[in-house]
Design a protein around this motif. Structure first.
Motif, mmCIF file in Angstrom:
data_model
loop_
_atom_site.group_PDB
_atom_site.id
_atom_site.type_symbol
_atom_site.label_atom_id
_atom_site.label_comp_id
_atom_site.label_asym_id
_atom_site.label_seq_id
_atom_site.Cartn_x
_atom_site.Cartn_y
_atom_site.Cartn_z
ATOM 1 N N GLU A 174 -16.173 3.710 -27.386
ATOM 2 C CA GLU A 174 -15.687 5.089 -27.418
ATOM 3 C C GLU A 174 -14.351 5.207 -28.140
ATOM 4 O O GLU A 174 -14.187 6.048 -29.030
ATOM 5 C CB GLU A 174 -15.573 5.615 -25.986
ATOM 6 N N SER A 175 -13.408 4.338 -27.785
ATOM 7 C CA SER A 175 -12.060 4.481 -28.342
ATOM 8 C C SER A 175 -11.877 3.733 -29.654
ATOM 9 O O SER A 175 -10.919 3.981 -30.377
ATOM 10 C CB SER A 175 -11.037 3.970 -27.331
ATOM 11 N N LEU A 177 -11.062 0.734 -29.800
ATOM 12 C CA LEU A 177 -10.008 -0.268 -29.610
ATOM 13 C C LEU A 177 -10.624 -1.669 -29.636
ATOM 14 O O LEU A 177 -11.741 -1.878 -29.153
ATOM 15 C CB LEU A 177 -9.306 -0.032 -28.278
ATOM 16 N N SER A 178 -9.855 -2.562 -30.201
ATOM 17 C CA SER A 178 -10.341 -3.938 -30.306
ATOM 18 C C SER A 178 -10.180 -4.629 -28.965
ATOM 19 O O SER A 178 -9.079 -4.726 -28.421
ATOM 20 C CB SER A 178 -9.537 -4.672 -31.382
ATOM 21 N N LEU A 179 -11.293 -5.102 -28.416
ATOM 22 C CA LEU A 179 -11.238 -5.794 -27.133
ATOM 23 C C LEU A 179 -10.968 -7.283 -27.339
ATOM 24 O O LEU A 179 -10.245 -7.912 -26.585
ATOM 25 C CB LEU A 179 -12.555 -5.609 -26.379
ATOM 26 N N ASP A 193 -6.958 -4.870 -34.845
ATOM 27 C CA ASP A 193 -6.885 -3.589 -34.140
ATOM 28 C C ASP A 193 -7.191 -2.437 -35.090
ATOM 29 O O ASP A 193 -7.955 -1.526 -34.765
ATOM 30 C CB ASP A 193 -5.479 -3.400 -33.544
ATOM 31 N N LEU A 194 -6.582 -2.512 -36.263
ATOM 32 C CA LEU A 194 -6.773 -1.433 -37.228
ATOM 33 C C LEU A 194 -8.195 -1.449 -37.784
ATOM 34 O O LEU A 194 -8.814 -0.408 -37.958
ATOM 35 C CB LEU A 194 -5.764 -1.576 -38.371
ATOM 36 N N ALA A 197 -10.624 -0.019 -35.285
ATOM 37 C CA ALA A 197 -10.539 1.440 -35.192
ATOM 38 C C ALA A 197 -11.157 2.095 -36.425
ATOM 39 O O ALA A 197 -11.916 3.063 -36.328
ATOM 40 C CB ALA A 197 -9.074 1.857 -35.040
ATOM 41 N N GLY A 273 -9.210 0.907 -19.763
ATOM 42 C CA GLY A 273 -8.111 1.857 -19.934
ATOM 43 C C GLY A 273 -7.102 1.380 -20.955
ATOM 44 O O GLY A 273 -6.000 1.915 -21.041
ATOM 45 N N GLY A 274 -7.445 0.369 -21.725
ATOM 46 C CA GLY A 274 -6.519 -0.066 -22.770
ATOM 47 C C GLY A 274 -6.046 -1.502 -22.584
ATOM 48 O O GLY A 274 -5.512 -2.106 -23.504
ATOM 49 N N ASP A 275 -6.258 -2.069 -21.388
ATOM 50 C CA ASP A 275 -5.813 -3.443 -21.170
ATOM 51 C C ASP A 275 -6.914 -4.404 -21.622
ATOM 52 O O ASP A 275 -8.004 -4.414 -21.046
ATOM 53 C CB ASP A 275 -5.506 -3.652 -19.688
ATOM 54 N N THR A 276 -6.603 -5.183 -22.652
ATOM 55 C CA THR A 276 -7.630 -6.072 -23.209
ATOM 56 C C THR A 276 -7.654 -7.437 -22.523
ATOM 57 O O THR A 276 -8.546 -8.241 -22.797
ATOM 58 C CB THR A 276 -7.408 -6.279 -24.716
#
Lengths: 595, 165
Positions: A174-175, A177-179, A193-194, A197, A273-276
């Motif tokens: 969904e986001s 974001l790189s896990l 990360d970029l 995205a 929630g953003g914590d990888t």
């Protein structure tokens, strides 16, 4: 539906116009009649009227009821089908994801298998077509190397590399974001990360742009020789950056990996929630996707290789044959040297076809080079070192004897137990020099030449014997040499010359005695005088013919020593003569002339 | 590592891109804005010794020239609405985008960056309106992409809000 009907027999309320006492009495009566069952009736009414209770009641029997009805007929199925179809349709319209999630485990593998099989077949036929068109492969690669500026080795490597997974991204769906992110060794990567995205943004962009179905997403991207494969799960996607042509198995692998990640991390993914940090443990799974496969080396061997192998084998074979031949020829040369008389080999070896020999060689033996020349053995393939020696081989002793003694052809030599026998005849001079020549002759202990006839002695004896038969005849009573005897004089002179020559050769001394004779006619004193005159007459002639006077003695015997008894004129004639005799011989010739 | 997706929203030419350009790590060209409609940058913010990666989705402005893609908003943890104080109309856009992106429940943290603070304010740009928005729960930061003023503050505020620090 709650019943408020007032006409219910169980209704607590009576008619609107009913009086209170009537109602009470009725209640009393009712209690009397159904008092015991009233609570049950009330309970039944509640169970039927209250939807929750009624639902609870039905829920207790529904499974049994459905089971029961299903065994009876198909009406229940028929009744439910439209509703279920409608429900599914409605569910899909509202949000197809749950349905997709539900059937994906069942559908996924079979669809994947079917697609993979199709693609595999397609790739296989494509590869075959490609292989066939690659007959000039090497040349093409060289051209490519030259054209692209890449080294030939790199071009070959790239062509041999089937595929290599360089990077794998695990991205929150969904986001974006790189896990987590892993990359192969020696791979240069941009900020994960970029990239994660942006990849998500691009997929969204494509998805929006083409207004595709919700589940249709961009799952393959081609960038030059790189491919990005994206496998989506419900909460996360796996993106693999691949160089080369990846096999469908890799797609399966990615699919399995994202499924496994979902299985293990479902909760963490949905509540992300953003914590990888919680996704650190997926690293081994992602690393497992970093696969590399090199093209199998072709087993087919170039014809050139076989030509080279054949050439090498032929070369080696020829070389070996050549070496063997060289060795054999050297061995033959060695054998012939070994069997050559007068040559004794102490050391010999054959190295690289060259013969090295050292030993003794009789000077009278054949020159080794001559021996080998007969074998066509090249002189540059032999190294010889010889010491000279005298061979005791009988043949060599004979040879040496012949060489040093130089016998005339009339002499036959035989060797027996070190004794050298001489047979035949030879000049006096050779015989006399024989002991000197034979001195120190190796292999000869003694000389035996008593059977050897001296040519010069024989010649002297022969001349001497011939001389006895010669005479010069005179006329009766005359001392002068008749003309008829001039020829005889010539002959006598030549015989005397032979005799004196042989005497010189034999180093002997001898004189010629001339004896004058007369017949018996006349007086003895006159006869003596006449006979002496006759001898002197002959002497004079001989001196005139070159015979040295000091080697001549004369005497006259008159008729006292007649040549023959005078019983005939012929005999008397023979007595009127001068006879010749060799006298004054020294040494050995006196008794037969043997040395 | 904490990562957060932040969407930068605002009208055309309010300075979204400029706002982040000097303060972020970027590997993509601006051309993505006009092609894909989004440009992604990263800003790492240090909060109490912990790094927070803000993945900034600089989304193309919403106007008649561009199509605003709501799919880019998915999964965003926070929003930065950008208005240009030299153009009053940009505030309307910001409000409209706020309704679209953040919704009425306002569960996702967001802030309004009133950009180009170094320039003269548009007479029609009503400060009272900002006050009203603030009282409505909006966090407003005056920024200048040119001077860098307020930019770090805006990002730090949002990062704290997102991480609850």
């Amino acid at each position: 539906m709650k019943s408020e009907s007032s006409d219910s027999p169980f209704s607590p309320g009576g008619p609107a116009d009913g009086s209170k006492p009537d109602r009470e009495s009725l209640e009393t009566l009712r209690d009397l009649i159904v008092g015991a069952e009233r609570e049950q009736i009330e309970d039944l009414r509640t169970r039927l009227d209250d939807p929750e209770t009624f639902a609870l009641e039905i829920s207790r029997v529904i499974p049994q009821a459905i089971l029961l009805r299903s065994t009876q007929d198909r009406k229940l199925t028929q009744a439910l089908t439209p509703t279920i179809e409608e429900a599914i349709k409605s569910s899909v319209n509202r949000n197809p994801q749950p349905i997709v999630d539900a059937i994906a485990p069942a559908m996924g593998p079979s669809i994947r298998k079917a697609i993979a099989e199709t693609i595999r077949r397609m790739i296989q036929s494509f590869n075959q077509a490609l292989e066939r068109s690659m007959s000039w492969q090497g040349l093409k690669w060289r051209v490519e190397s030259w054209r692209t500026g890449k080294s030939f080795a790199e071009v070959v490597m790239l062509h041999n590399l089937v595929y290599r997974v360089e990077q794998v991204f695990l991205i929150h769906r969904e986001s974006g974001l790189s896990l987590h992110h892993v990359l192969a060794e020696d791979t240069i990567a941009q900020d994960a990360d970029l990239v994660s995205a942006m990849l998500t943004a691009i997929r969204d962009f494509v998805h929006d742009s083409f207004k595709t179905e919700q589940e249709d997403t961009l799952d393959t991207m081609e960038i030059g020789d790189r491919t990005v494969w994206v496998e989506s799960g419900s909460n996360a996607v796996l993106a693999a950056v691949i160089r080369g042509t990846p096999p469908m198995e890799l797609r399966d692998k990615l699919r399995e990996t994202i499924e496994q990640i979902h299985l293990v991390y479902r909760e963490k993914l949905s509540s992300f929630g953003g914590d990888t940090a919680p996704f650190e443990p997926v690293r081994p799974l992602l690393l497992d996707c970093l696969q590399t496969q090199y093209r199998e080396k072709r087993r087919r061997i170039s014809p050139l290789f076989w030509i080279i192998v054949l050439a090498v084998i032929t070369g080696l074979g020829a070389g070996t044959v050549w070496m063997i031949q060289r060795h054999q020829s050297a061995q033959i040369a060695l054998d012939s040297l070994l069997s050559e008389p007068g040559i004794t080999i102490l050391n010999s070896n054959i190295r690289h076809g060259t013969l090295h020999v050292s030993g003794f060689r009789d000077p009278l033996a054949r020159d080794p080079s001559t021996v080998l020349a007969g074998l066509d053995f090249p002189s540059d393939r032999i190294a010889m070192k010889w010491e000279l020696f005298d061979s005791l081989n009988p043949a060599f002793v004979m040879k040496r004897a012949r060489h040093f003694l130089n016998p005339p052809p009339t002499v036959e030599l035989t060797l027996a137990e070190g004794i050298l026998h001489f047979l035949g005849h030879a000049p006096h001079r050779w015989i006399t020099e024989l002991p000197g020549r034979a001195m120190g002759l190796t292999g000869v202990h003694r000389l035996e030449w008593h059977d050897l006839i001296d040519d010069d002695v024989e010649r002297l004896k022969s001349a001497s014997a011939g001389l006895k038969n010669l005479m010069i005849c005179f006329d009766t009573g005359k001392p002068d040499l008749p003309l008829s005897e001039v020829e005889s004089m010539e002959k006598i002179t030549s015989v005397l010359n032979v005799i004196f020559t042989q005497l010189d050769i034999l180093d002997e001394y001898g004189e010629i005695e001339l004896t004058g004779h007369t017949d018996i006619s006349g007086t003895e004193s006159l006869n003596k005088e006449l006979s002496l005159k006759r001898a002197q007459q002959v002497e004079s002639h001989l001196i005139d013919r070159g015979i040295p006077s000091e080697r001549i003695t004369v005497r006259g015997v008159g008729s006292s020593d007649p040549v023959c008894s005078e019983d005939s004129e012929t005999c008397r004639q023979r007595n009127r003569s001068v006879t010749f005799r060799l006298v004054g011989l020294s040494g050995p010739l006196k008794d037969g002339g043997k040395s | 590592m904490i990562q957060k997706k932040i969407c930068m929203l605002g009208a055309f030419a309010v300075g979204k891109t400029s706002l982040v350009e000097r303060f972020v790590k970027s590997i993509f060209s601006d051309k993505y804005l006009t092609t894909v409609g989004v440009k992604i940058d990263k800003k790492t913010v240090e909060l109490d010794g912990e790094s927070v990666n803000l993945i900034l989705w600089d989304i193309q402005g919403d106007d008649e020239l561009q199509t605003f893609r709501t799919s880019y908003l998915k999964g965003a943890s926070g929003f930065i609405l950008v208005a240009d104080q030299t153009r009053a109309g940009t505030l309307d856009t910001a409000e409209r985008l706020c309704r679209t992106a953040v919704g009425t429940s306002r569960q996702t943290p967001f802030l309004l960056a009133v950009n180009k603070s170094d320039l003269t304010i548009d007479p029609d740009f009503d400060p009272v309106r900002l006050t009203r928005l603030e009282s409505d729960g909006w966090h407003i930061v005056h920024t200048s992409a040119k001077t860098g003023w307020g930019v770090d503050e805006a990002f730090s505020w949002l990062a704290r809000k997102l991480t609850g620090k």
